[in-house]
Design an enzyme around this catalytic site. Structure first.
Site, PDB file in Angstrom:
ATOM      1  N   PHE A 107       0.830  -1.204   0.000  1.00 27.68           N
ATOM      2  CA  PHE A 107       0.000   0.000   0.000  1.00 27.68           C
ATOM      3  C   PHE A 107       0.866   1.256   0.000  1.00 27.68           C
ATOM      4  O   PHE A 107       2.075   1.198   0.271  1.00 27.68           O
ATOM      5  CB  PHE A 107      -0.910   0.039   1.241  1.00 27.68           C
ATOM      6  CG  PHE A 107      -0.141   0.102   2.540  1.00 27.68           C
ATOM      7  CD1 PHE A 107       0.374   1.303   3.011  1.00 27.68           C
ATOM      8  CD2 PHE A 107       0.084  -1.049   3.287  1.00 27.68           C
ATOM      9  CE1 PHE A 107       1.103   1.356   4.190  1.00 27.68           C
ATOM     10  CE2 PHE A 107       0.823  -0.997   4.469  1.00 27.68           C
ATOM     11  CZ  PHE A 107       1.325   0.211   4.924  1.00 27.68           C
TER      12      PHE A 107
ATOM     13  N   HIS B  89       7.274  -6.273  12.653  1.00 30.95           N
ATOM     14  CA  HIS B  89       7.183  -5.558  11.372  1.00 30.95           C
ATOM     15  C   HIS B  89       5.767  -5.099  11.043  1.00 30.95           C
ATOM     16  O   HIS B  89       5.563  -4.417  10.043  1.00 30.95           O
ATOM     17  CB  HIS B  89       7.737  -6.411  10.249  1.00 30.95           C
ATOM     18  CG  HIS B  89       6.768  -7.383   9.643  1.00 30.95           C
ATOM     19  ND1 HIS B  89       6.040  -8.294  10.375  1.00 30.95           N
ATOM     20  CD2 HIS B  89       6.401  -7.581   8.360  1.00 30.95           C
ATOM     21  CE1 HIS B  89       5.287  -8.996   9.573  1.00 30.95           C
ATOM     22  NE2 HIS B  89       5.469  -8.608   8.345  1.00 30.95           N
TER      23      HIS B  89
END
Lengths: 471, 131
Positions: free
Chosen positions: A200, A394
């Site tokens: 994204f 992450h």
């Protein structure tokens, strides 16, 4: 005691004697609830498989966002003794150097005002996503070679951007000749494209500062507008991993390596197969950094179109970090090959690997939440060197399968829901959108809290989405 | 003869049951076609493919890898085979389909939980796709 047990409030262990083939313990950074989720979805079994790899030292580690993957769990960290410990392409993953880059715009959300939707629209026009994959920058052969060798510098990245990129955007030892024709063909034209899945580009607003001094040092202020880019090495990296998993699968018998899962296929880092993979992986990592550079260039063009040239020129790169990579690092005087598969390097203050401007603060780490939820800026802490081979989490980490997510919500409904929350969404695929629904992920706040309590990284700032362009 | 998708937290696990070895490859093609196809279209394009593998499992991976490669590098969306020959360590096929904008969905074909084995009177296979 060979059952999983808590070592402290944020660390769990499966001892090495839990299975005869484990060489080291498997350890998970998590609170009780996150650990239960990790144990339930098969990722703990996968982590125990990682603990069988020849040359592994310390423990096979999982971060609190860990979930079931293939071979390694996603959110896994494993350090191998060099020169003869193994390198496992599956331990880096198919999307080599998938990672995130944060840009800080020279304006506040108040100043952006009514131009928000235009900016998200312009970002979606400027950055090819999803099926538009072949519309990226076409590269001639010699240009691609330069990208594979040098990373972002080969496409004109500024010295400032390069300085504020992990490893300067260029892993040493990259060899374009180790990258197959097939990988080059898949990567051709994909530079500057986002790809699909969970990739994204998000327009955000900084809503909370936890650490004033570090936020200021990173150039971040309350209400500031930021752009977070999540992408990787595209088809080129996928093919590099496929090529070398298959090559190592065929070569393992020669090295007397037996594994509980073929996807862990590996070879000694010092072997011809290991050396060739590391050279190809470095080239793919450099391609990924150049890809995020090209996307950042496209984002700056969109910013120029909507907010003017001065805003584009004033848009600074905060940092760029890799999530999927294997790197040579030193711990207690030993040279180790640290595999991070869905994990972020998080070096503390004082490390030479950190840009000079951040050296007193610790390395910036960006933890994207799921779509529509917060993301966090963290700073590496000393505990990461002591406990996790310089690593932290992450992301939020999936908890629900893609089909499971699609059963619960239709993409068009999710688009409306996010719109009602004031988040502008641009995505070519309703199906892809539904698969990334926020409820398919763990709570990022909880994940970040665990790594802070574990001393791996500390919270610096919280960002919330204003608009998202999905792959 | 059938294929089905099994729950996996982040990826796609494909299970196939078929009467013959070659039908396993056919079903793998059907499953892949379901993933990449957006809209039905005339099968105006043809691709001749040949893949090799040391055993049945790696041959199935190589077959799916070829489909991933054709979809990503050429935009080829497969729909059916007009010829399919499965031999020792080799699959040759003529694919019919069209060139379009396949969903950029499958990154890679993994060896995780890989299976290709006789099952009663027929065969079964399992492969996890990275998506």
């Amino acid at each position: 005691m060979s059952e999983p047990h808590a070592i402290d409030e944020t660390l769990w262990e499966v001892p090495a004697d839990a299975r005869p083939d484990m060489r080291v313990p498997a350890r998970v950074f998590a609170d009780a609830e996150l650990f239960e989720a990790i144990a339930r979805d098969g990722s703990l079994d996968q982590l125990q498989n990682v603990a069988t790899l020849p040359g592994i030292v310390g423990a096979a580690l999982a971060m609190p966002d860990a979930h079931q993957g293939y071979g390694f769990p996603v959110g896994g960290v494993a350090a191998m003794e060099l020169p003869d410990g193994v390198v496992s392409p599956g331990g880096v993953g198919y999307d080599i150097n998938c990672g995130v880059r944060l840009l800080a715009l020279p304006c506040s959300e108040a100043e952006l005002g009514g131009r928000r939707e235009s900016l998200v629209h312009e970002l979606s026009r400027a950055i090819p996503a999803g099926a538009g994959k072949r519309h990226g920058r076409a590269r001639r052969e010699h240009e691609l070679d330069a990208v594979l060798r040098e990373g972002p510098r080969a496409i004109g990245a500024s010295a400032d951007d390069v300085e504020r990129t992990e490893s300067g955007g260029c892993l040493p030892g990259a060899d374009p000749a180790a990258v197959s024709e097939r990988a080059r063909e898949r990567g051709a034209g994909q530079l500057g494209t986002m790809g699909s899945g969970n990739h994204f580009v998000e327009l955000q607003r900084l809503v909370r500062i936890f650490d004033e001094e570090t936020a200021e040092g990173y150039g971040l202020a309350h209400d500031q507008v930021t752009v977070l880019i999540h992408s990787g090495s595209r088809g080129l990296g996928h093919q590099v991993c496929s090529d070398y998993v298959q090559r190592m699968d065929a070569a393992m018998r020669r090295y007397g390596i037996e594994l509980p899962d073929r996807q862990l296929a590996c070879a000694p880092a010092s072997s011809p197969e290991g050396g060739a993979y590391l050279a190809a992986m470095a080239a793919a990592a450099n391609f990924a950094w150049a890809n995020r550079q090209a996307i950042a260039d496209e984002a700056r063009s969109a910013i120029a179109a909507v907010l003017g040239q001065a805003a584009a020129k004033g848009t600074r790169q905060v940092y760029d970090v890799a999530h999927n990579v294997a790197k040579v690092e030193r711990y207690d005087g030993r040279e180790l090959l640290v595999h991070r598969k869905g994990a972020t390097r998080a070096f503390p203050a004082g490390s030479d690997e950190i840009p000079a401007a951040y050296r007193k603060l610790g390395q910036p780490v960006f933890i994207p939440g799921s779509m529509g939820t917060s993301s966090f800026v963290l700073a590496g802490e000393p505990g990461s060197l002591e406990r996790s081979f310089g690593s932290t989490c992450h992301g939020a980490g999936r908890t629900l399968s893609r089909t499971g997510a699609r059963k619960q919500i239709h993409g068009a409904d999710l688009r409306r829901q996010l719109g009602a929350e004031g988040i502008v969404v641009r995505s070519p695929s309703n199906k892809g959108l539904a698969e990334e629904a926020p409820f398919a992920y763990k709570q990022v706040e909880r994940v970040v809290e665990v790594v802070e309590r574990a001393g791996l990284a500390r919270r610096v700032a919280q960002l919330v989405p204003l608009g998202v362009v999905k792959g | 003869m059938a294929y089905r998708w099994v729950e996996h937290t982040s990826e796609l696990e494909l299970e196939i049951e078929a009467a013959s070895e070659s039908a396993i490859f056919l079903e793998a093609l059907n499953a892949f076609a379901e993933l990449v196809a957006e809209e039905p279209s005339a099968d105006s394009e043809q691709r001749d493919v040949e893949v090799r593998g040391d055993d049945r499992e790696t041959l199935l991976v190589a077959w799916l890898d070829e489909l991933v490669f054709l979809a990503e590098s050429q935009g080829f969306v497969p729909e059916r085979t007009t010829e399919l020959e499965v031999g020792a360590g080799l699959v040759r096929a003529t694919l019919r389909g069209h060139v379009g904008e396949p969903r950029d969905f499958v990154k890679a074909v993994t060896l995780h939980r890989l299976l290709f084995a006789a099952n009663g009177d027929g065969w079964q296979a399992r492969v996890v796709l990275d998506v």
